[in-house]
Design a protein around this motif. Sequence first.
Motif, PDB file in Angstrom:
ATOM      1  N   SER A 277       0.791  -1.222   0.000  1.00 17.92           N
ATOM      2  CA  SER A 277       0.000   0.000   0.000  1.00 17.92           C
ATOM      3  C   SER A 277       0.825   1.274   0.000  1.00 17.92           C
ATOM      4  CB  SER A 277      -0.912  -0.003   1.224  1.00 17.92           C
ATOM      5  OG  SER A 277      -0.147  -0.167   2.395  1.00 17.92           O
ATOM      6  N   GLY A 278       1.933   1.317  -0.715  1.00 20.03           N
ATOM      7  CA  GLY A 278       2.682   2.567  -0.792  1.00 20.03           C
ATOM      8  C   GLY A 278       1.865   3.644  -1.481  1.00 20.03           C
ATOM      9  N   HIS A 279       1.839   4.849  -0.874  1.00 22.27           N
ATOM     10  CA  HIS A 279       1.082   5.963  -1.456  1.00 22.27           C
ATOM     11  C   HIS A 279       2.011   6.683  -2.423  1.00 22.27           C
ATOM     12  CE1 HIS A 279      -0.449  10.247  -1.170  1.00 22.27           C
ATOM     13  NE2 HIS A 279      -1.474   9.582  -1.636  1.00 22.27           N
ATOM     14  N   VAL A 280       1.962   6.313  -3.708  1.00 25.30           N
ATOM     15  CA  VAL A 280       2.930   6.770  -4.696  1.00 25.30           C
ATOM     16  C   VAL A 280       2.277   7.721  -5.687  1.00 25.30           C
ATOM     17  CG1 VAL A 280       4.613   6.046  -6.431  1.00 25.30           C
ATOM     18  CG2 VAL A 280       4.066   4.528  -4.521  1.00 25.30           C
ATOM     19  N   PRO A 281       2.700   9.002  -5.732  1.00 29.37           N
ATOM     20  CA  PRO A 281       2.168   9.885  -6.757  1.00 29.37           C
ATOM     21  C   PRO A 281       2.417   9.290  -8.138  1.00 29.37           C
ATOM     22  CG  PRO A 281       3.367  11.132  -5.101  1.00 29.37           C
ATOM     23  CD  PRO A 281       3.603   9.677  -4.812  1.00 29.37           C
ATOM     24  N   PHE A 282       1.446   9.460  -9.038  1.00 33.64           N
ATOM     25  CA  PHE A 282       1.484   8.787 -10.331  1.00 33.64           C
ATOM     26  C   PHE A 282       2.727   9.156 -11.121  1.00 33.64           C
ATOM     27  CE2 PHE A 282       0.576   8.598 -14.864  1.00 33.64           C
ATOM     28  CZ  PHE A 282       0.236   7.264 -14.967  1.00 33.64           C
ATOM     29  N   SER A 283       3.470   8.159 -11.548  1.00 30.78           N
ATOM     30  CA  SER A 283       4.664   8.400 -12.343  1.00 30.78           C
ATOM     31  C   SER A 283       4.866   7.312 -13.378  1.00 30.78           C
ATOM     32  CB  SER A 283       5.900   8.473 -11.432  1.00 30.78           C
ATOM     33  OG  SER A 283       6.037   7.264 -10.703  1.00 30.78           O
ATOM     34  N   GLY A 284       3.911   6.400 -13.524  1.00 30.22           N
ATOM     35  CA  GLY A 284       4.076   5.307 -14.471  1.00 30.22           C
ATOM     36  C   GLY A 284       5.024   4.261 -13.914  1.00 30.22           C
ATOM     37  N   ILE A 285       5.337   3.273 -14.759  1.00 29.57           N
ATOM     38  CA  ILE A 285       6.250   2.217 -14.345  1.00 29.57           C
ATOM     39  C   ILE A 285       7.666   2.627 -14.738  1.00 29.57           C
ATOM     40  CG2 ILE A 285       6.773  -0.237 -14.519  1.00 29.57           C
ATOM     41  CD1 ILE A 285       4.022   0.435 -13.349  1.00 29.57           C
ATOM     42  N   LYS A 286       8.528   2.845 -13.732  1.00 24.42           N
ATOM     43  CA  LYS A 286       9.877   3.311 -14.025  1.00 24.42           C
ATOM     44  C   LYS A 286      10.900   2.393 -13.382  1.00 24.42           C
ATOM     45  CE  LYS A 286       9.943   7.462 -12.403  1.00 24.42           C
ATOM     46  NZ  LYS A 286      10.443   8.830 -12.154  1.00 24.42           N
ATOM     47  N   THR A 287      12.092   2.437 -13.921  1.00 25.04           N
ATOM     48  CA  THR A 287      13.231   1.747 -13.340  1.00 25.04           C
ATOM     49  C   THR A 287      14.339   2.766 -13.143  1.00 25.04           C
ATOM     50  OG1 THR A 287      12.664  -0.308 -14.456  1.00 25.04           O
ATOM     51  CG2 THR A 287      14.920  -0.097 -13.654  1.00 25.04           C
ATOM     52  N   TYR A 288      15.032   2.678 -12.033  1.00 21.50           N
ATOM     53  CA  TYR A 288      16.101   3.622 -11.734  1.00 21.50           C
ATOM     54  C   TYR A 288      17.200   3.541 -12.790  1.00 21.50           C
ATOM     55  CZ  TYR A 288      20.295   5.476  -9.551  1.00 21.50           C
ATOM     56  OH  TYR A 288      21.452   6.154  -9.303  1.00 21.50           O
ATOM     57  N   VAL A 289      17.664   4.711 -13.222  1.00 19.57           N
ATOM     58  CA  VAL A 289      18.742   4.803 -14.206  1.00 19.57           C
ATOM     59  C   VAL A 289      19.965   5.397 -13.512  1.00 19.57           C
ATOM     60  CG1 VAL A 289      19.492   5.776 -16.403  1.00 19.57           C
ATOM     61  CG2 VAL A 289      17.088   5.138 -16.079  1.00 19.57           C
ATOM     62  N   ASP A 290      21.067   4.669 -13.498  1.00 17.10           N
ATOM     63  CA  ASP A 290      22.293   5.144 -12.863  1.00 17.10           C
ATOM     64  C   ASP A 290      22.880   6.287 -13.685  1.00 17.10           C
ATOM     65  OD1 ASP A 290      24.730   5.572 -11.697  1.00 17.10           O
ATOM     66  OD2 ASP A 290      25.252   3.445 -11.530  1.00 17.10           O
ATOM     67  N   PRO A 291      23.037   7.479 -13.089  1.00 18.25           N
ATOM     68  CA  PRO A 291      23.603   8.607 -13.848  1.00 18.25           C
ATOM     69  C   PRO A 291      24.993   8.312 -14.399  1.00 18.25           C
ATOM     70  CG  PRO A 291      22.635   9.364 -11.788  1.00 18.25           C
ATOM     71  CD  PRO A 291      22.664   7.867 -11.729  1.00 18.25           C
ATOM     72  N   ASP A 292      25.726   7.387 -13.757  1.00 13.31           N
ATOM     73  CA  ASP A 292      27.070   7.064 -14.219  1.00 13.31           C
ATOM     74  C   ASP A 292      27.072   6.356 -15.568  1.00 13.31           C
ATOM     75  OD1 ASP A 292      28.084   8.200 -11.939  1.00 13.31           O
ATOM     76  OD2 ASP A 292      28.198   6.303 -10.837  1.00 13.31           O
ATOM     77  N   THR A 293      25.905   5.877 -16.010  1.00 13.03           N
ATOM     78  CA  THR A 293      25.835   5.201 -17.306  1.00 13.03           C
ATOM     79  C   THR A 293      25.761   6.204 -18.463  1.00 13.03           C
ATOM     80  OG1 THR A 293      23.415   5.051 -17.197  1.00 13.03           O
ATOM     81  CG2 THR A 293      24.682   3.204 -16.290  1.00 13.03           C
ATOM     82  N   TYR A 294      25.563   7.489 -18.139  1.00 11.69           N
ATOM     83  CA  TYR A 294      25.530   8.514 -19.181  1.00 11.69           C
ATOM     84  C   TYR A 294      26.963   8.893 -19.562  1.00 11.69           C
ATOM     85  CZ  TYR A 294      20.520   9.411 -18.625  1.00 11.69           C
ATOM     86  OH  TYR A 294      19.162   9.288 -18.600  1.00 11.69           O
ATOM     87  N   GLU A 295      27.194   9.004 -20.846  1.00 12.74           N
ATOM     88  CA  GLU A 295      28.515   9.432 -21.300  1.00 12.74           C
ATOM     89  C   GLU A 295      28.821  10.826 -20.788  1.00 12.74           C
ATOM     90  OE1 GLU A 295      30.985   9.998 -25.507  1.00 12.74           O
ATOM     91  OE2 GLU A 295      29.017   9.030 -25.484  1.00 12.74           O
ATOM     92  N   ASP A 296      27.810  11.686 -20.790  1.00 12.56           N
ATOM     93  CA  ASP A 296      27.929  13.030 -20.234  1.00 12.56           C
ATOM     94  C   ASP A 296      26.963  13.143 -19.068  1.00 12.56           C
ATOM     95  OD1 ASP A 296      28.113  15.666 -19.574  1.00 12.56           O
ATOM     96  OD2 ASP A 296      27.448  16.453 -21.517  1.00 12.56           O
ATOM     97  N   PRO A 297      27.468  13.155 -17.808  1.00 14.11           N
ATOM     98  CA  PRO A 297      26.587  13.185 -16.627  1.00 14.11           C
ATOM     99  C   PRO A 297      25.623  14.366 -16.605  1.00 14.11           C
ATOM    100  CG  PRO A 297      28.842  12.688 -15.999  1.00 14.11           C
ATOM    101  CD  PRO A 297      28.877  13.098 -17.444  1.00 14.11           C
ATOM    102  N   THR A 298      25.976  15.461 -17.271  1.00 14.04           N
ATOM    103  CA  THR A 298      25.071  16.617 -17.270  1.00 14.04           C
ATOM    104  C   THR A 298      23.757  16.303 -17.980  1.00 14.04           C
ATOM    105  OG1 THR A 298      26.095  17.501 -19.295  1.00 14.04           O
ATOM    106  CG2 THR A 298      26.985  18.255 -17.183  1.00 14.04           C
TER     107      THR A 298
END
Length: 561
Positions: free
Chosen positions: A148-169
């Motif tokens: 019963s987590g009260h989660v504001p609607f955001s769709g189904i997401k998976t965490y993305v590690d910022p370190d996987t971006y070639e450019d962190p910005t």
Amino acid sequence: MGIVRKDWAIHNSIALSWSEVEQPPSDIVDYEVKYYEKEQEQLSYSSTRTKSTSVVVTGLRPSTVYVFHVRARTSAGYTAYSPNFEFATAAEDPDIADQGQVLVVVTASVGGFSLLVILTLFLLITGRCQGYIKARMKSEDKRTRFHSGHVPFSGIKTYVDPDTYEDPTQAVEEFAKEIDPSYICIDRVIGAGEFGEVCSGRLHKPGRKDIAVAIKTLKGGYMEDQRREFLREASIIGQFNNSNIIRLEGVVTKSRPVMIVVEYMENGALDAFLRTREGQFTVLQLAGMLRGIAVGMTYLSDMGYVHRDLAARNILVDDNLVCKVSDFGMSRVLEDDSESAYTATGGKIPIRWTAPEAIAYGKFSSASDVWSYAIVMWEVMSYGERPYWEMSNQDVILSIEEGYRLPAPIGCPVTLHQLMLHCWQKEYSQRPSFNNVLSFLDKLIINPSSMITQVNDALSFPDSPEEMPDYPLFISIGDWLDSIKMSQYKSNFLAAGYTTLDSIATMSIEDIKRIGVCLIGHQRRIISSIQSLRLQLHHIHQSGFQAQNRSNRALPHYRSN
């Protein structure tokens, strides 16, 4: 979807259930429940997910009509939403202390104490089942009813590690909104972070009401890699959208100083908040705080994010007692304490909160976060005491390896300490998931009588030795004091006539003071350990063991789980 039914409703929660989808296009992964206040007309709505055909939606307003829609998620995508179903919450009961109160006023304290007395008498009549947790956890593996987590609607997401971006910005631009610095008004400095000052202030956006915010600034003279590491925090928290995770308002990157802006939490860090209010909350309120943290961690776990530094110092509390997971240190000065972290491969690790496999092998996972969550439980129930007291990091590591586990804090319900022990199992695969923990806490809160029996209650012993939790075994007073690093008081106990473990098991806090233990921290450590010792001795007597039959056995100070 078919008909959605209301099973029950209280002032802040509604339980719903529905039938399985008829002839789904493919296997059902889970269900999504979207809901909003009828008067809002879907201008602002929230959602929660569950794998079963039922859910308890919490965090609602009393005497309010809500509109609900349900749809299924399958491997092929979503089904259509069900028709609108309208259900109302009950009126708030003025006689029940609201978990959202920041301070417990005198009248609420008296009412809460009366409730505890009544429920305790009920337990004395009905007894208790020591195997409660294991049976409940097994049943949750078969059917998760109260996800019963009260989660504001955001769709189904998976965490993305910022370190996987070639450019962190790019990650910052994707997950964090840029704020015009003219919208930010800084009021005062409230602490210091790793990269600069932390301030409180207000965020004003045209056409919107000002909101209180915390602002983390990057000090001048920084290197580019420091700027990237600073903003990396924003690209992580910006991916989360949950009522028990600190909310990112945005960043300032196009001017100086560079800033990260998050919601302001009036009561600051949970550990410091509890230390200044010791004894002011009911067990039910403390359990409500723990539930909020579990909601946030369930959300993070479902997204595939491993926190690695879950501790009461990284939980922030707002003025309604809502606890939110954070690891940005927005409301505290970072401690420069050589004992607070242990340098191992991969960086510093907060030893007292970290699971054994993460310390030894750097193996962090949701299961290691569950271990840390149980340490947070212990911190909450002890009103912010330091885990393992003055033990050194090395002593903590060795003690855990030998099977030692923190004893229940004074006044902690048996069920909550048993949950802690379940989360502290050495084999990480045997620990409960956050979904399990959340479901279990929901059931305890719905049935508060299950939390009344305390570890130091003489009538709380298990019905049989087989149901006994795995507490340490000791041979003598010296062994017992050595195990809690209190051997300096051995002469005090002996001089006062406490020469056997049985005699120590009868001691009260006043007895501890009387024999010359003056430090409050030492008194608490000893009395907490006495609670575990009582259970151990009861187990020995129930099993028919006698001290003389064990005198020639080389028992260790701790027994492994």
